[in-house]
Design an enzyme around this catalytic site. Structure first.
Site, PDB file in Angstrom:
ATOM      1  N   ARG A  34       0.818  -1.222   0.000  1.00 16.15           N
ATOM      2  CA  ARG A  34       0.000   0.000   0.000  1.00 16.15           C
ATOM      3  C   ARG A  34       0.850   1.270   0.000  1.00 16.15           C
ATOM      4  O   ARG A  34       0.442   2.284  -0.557  1.00 16.15           O
ATOM      5  CB  ARG A  34      -0.955  -0.001   1.192  1.00 16.15           C
ATOM      6  N   LYS A  44     -17.304 -16.600   3.309  1.00 17.74           N
ATOM      7  CA  LYS A  44     -18.724 -16.363   3.542  1.00 17.74           C
ATOM      8  C   LYS A  44     -19.547 -16.037   2.311  1.00 17.74           C
ATOM      9  O   LYS A  44     -19.182 -15.172   1.522  1.00 17.74           O
ATOM     10  CB  LYS A  44     -18.854 -15.183   4.486  1.00 17.74           C
ATOM     11  N   GLY A 102      -7.865  -7.564  -0.827  1.00 14.95           N
ATOM     12  CA  GLY A 102      -7.993  -8.453   0.325  1.00 14.95           C
ATOM     13  C   GLY A 102      -7.249  -9.754   0.130  1.00 14.95           C
ATOM     14  O   GLY A 102      -6.125  -9.769  -0.363  1.00 14.95           O
ATOM     15  N   GLY A 144     -12.576  -4.294   0.959  1.00 12.17           N
ATOM     16  CA  GLY A 144     -13.960  -3.851   1.185  1.00 12.17           C
ATOM     17  C   GLY A 144     -14.419  -2.873   0.112  1.00 12.17           C
ATOM     18  O   GLY A 144     -15.547  -2.957  -0.378  1.00 12.17           O
TER      19      GLY A 144
HETATM   20  C1  3PG Z   1      -8.934  -1.661   4.690  1.00  8.86           C
HETATM   21  O1  3PG Z   1      -7.862  -2.138   5.051  1.00  8.86           O
HETATM   22  O2  3PG Z   1      -9.894  -2.360   4.338  1.00  8.86           O
HETATM   23  C2  3PG Z   1      -9.072  -0.177   4.621  1.00  8.86           C
HETATM   24  O3  3PG Z   1      -7.895   0.445   5.028  1.00  8.86           O
HETATM   25  C3  3PG Z   1     -10.251   0.295   5.420  1.00  8.86           C
HETATM   26  O4  3PG Z   1     -10.082  -0.027   6.774  1.00  8.86           O
HETATM   27  P1  3PG Z   1     -11.362  -0.244   7.677  1.00  8.86           P
HETATM   28  O5  3PG Z   1     -12.028  -1.497   7.215  1.00  8.86           O
HETATM   29  O6  3PG Z   1     -10.844  -0.343   9.105  1.00  8.86           O
HETATM   30  O7  3PG Z   1     -12.267   0.964   7.482  1.00  8.86           O
END
Ligand code: 3PG
Ligand code: MG
Length: 396
Positions: free
Chosen positions: A37, A198, A354, A377
């Site tokens: 990142r 999930k 992810g 997310g």
């Molecule tokens: C992540 O790693 O998904 C983002 O940095 C957002 O973090 P968060 O889910 O704690 O808002």
């Protein structure tokens, strides 16, 4: 989807606040254990420095829940960034207030300061406008480059745009361009690969993309709910009982729409999730009652790979098994390898962030696909069809 960006004159010599996502894993010994990142933001930081801007970088790290907690300080991240860009990086032990202003004013043209964790203030996650105003105070313009935090409507991703002339950064633009092309204008055949633990995490993605895809490959923990919905005994495998109806309905809906759904025909099963567990391959109609499926089996690997041959667009979100453990990594690896192969043949291959991003990096194939998203997310919500609150202000 086109986003509003800056021109050279917007940034030259200006005091620029950039929202980055420095929410990186830290190693227990201190220091950053994965700098993906950080690297993703370096082109923008370099560009701003070259333009003589004074650069403030703001981010969250972890979930300190509105309290100062030095376990989540961004100081080690600032140190790591200095190594990456090969020049000095200042650190401000707060993200708002007079001291931040002094640090920014004291920067030489091109200088960089990392501000302390935004989430040490509860106002950040509340999208508090007064807090955003304080955050904005030392700066003249704002650039949003944190795609992976753009699904959050927080002060630093949303309310800040009420107080500074605001633009999208290059990482955000690239993500939205590639993910937007995949979601809204895919070349066919378009294959969606879903995995991970999930079903519930993926329902809205399935619903949003069902009309656009030609086939859906389902593996990983979530696939056992689908197998059970078809009447298979799945032993101790993961199962969301309350999602069985959704799974059945989706299987019949896909038939009506002519969308092919591919499920596994064999599985690697073990009695526990452990690298030392004794594992074996069984067909899905013979999963022993005391075992759980932890990876797709070799016959499934072959059929999933075959289903990807000739695809023009592929979106992959979620691993096929517990890829972090070697005995259960083969299925995820097979998908990663096939994607690398079809990319060479001209397919557009996109990895939602992810776990699938972590997996493809583990197999060293992250450069062999079209795009690996930095957002987990955020990319899921994007493929659900949502307008992300951290992106909306820049949509042209
Ligand atoms: C992540 O790693 O998904 C983002 O940095 C957002 O973090 P968060 O889910 O704690 O808002
Ligand atoms: Mg998250």
């Amino acid at each position: 989807m086109k986003l509003k960006t800056y021109s050279g004159s917007d940034i030259a010599g200006k005091r620029v606040l950039v929202r980055v996502d420095f929410n990186v894993p830290l190693s227990p010994k201190g220091g950053v254990s994965d700098d993906t990142r950080l690297k993703a933001h370096v082109p923008l930081i370099d560009e701003l420095s070259k333009a003589g801007a004074r650069v403030g970088l703001c981010s969250h790290l972890g979930r300190p829940k509105g309290q100062v907690n030095l376990k989540y300080t961004l100081k080690p991240v600032a140190d790591e960034l200095a190594k990456l860009i090969g020049r000095e990086v200042q650190f401000a032990p707060d993200c708002v207030g007079e001291d931040v202003k002094s640090s920014v004013d004291a920067l030489p043209p091109g200088g960089v300061v990392v501000l302390e964790n935004l989430r040490f203030y509860a106002e950040e996650e509340k999208n508090d406008d007064e807090f955003a105003k304080k955050l904005a105070a030392p700066f003249e313009i704002f650039i949003m480059d944190a795609f992976s935090a753009s699904h959050r409507a927080h002060a630093s991703t949303r309310a800040i745009t009420n107080h500074l002339k605001s633009f999208a950064g290059p990482l955000l633009i690239r993500e939205i361009e590639v993910l937007g092309e995949t979601r809204d204008n895919p070349k066919h055949p378009f294959v969606l690969i879903l995995g991970g633990a999930k079903v519930s995490d993926k329902i809205s993605v399935i619903e949003n993309l069902m009309d656009k895809v030609d086939a859906i490959i389902i593996g990983g923990g979530m696939s056992y709910t689908f197998l059970k919905a078809q009447g298979f005994e799945i032993g101790h495998s993961l199962c969301e009982l309350e999602k069985l109806d959704f799974a059945s309905e989706m299987l019949s809906r896909s038939k009506e729409k002519g969308v092919e759904i591919l499920l596994q025909t064999d599985a690697v099963v073990a009695n526990e999730v452990s690298i030392d567990a004794s594992s074996k391959v069984v067909p899905v109609d013979a999963i022993p009652p005391d075992r759980m499926g932890l990876d797709i089996g070799p016959a499934t690997c072959r059929s999933f790979r075959e289903a990807l041959v000739g695809a023009k667009t592929v979106l992959w979100n979620g691993p096929m098994g517990v890829f972090e453990m070697a005995p259960f990594a083969e299925g995820t690896k097979a998908i990663a390898e096939e994607l690398a192969k079809i990319t060479k043949e001209g397919a557009m291959t996109v990895i939602g962030g992810g776990d699938s991003a972590a997996a493809i990096a583990m197999f060293g194939l992250e450069k062999e696909v079209t795009h690996v998203s930095t957002g987990g997310g955020a990319s899921l919500e994007f493929f659900e069809g949502k307008v992300l609150p951290g992106v909306e202000p820049y949509v042209l």
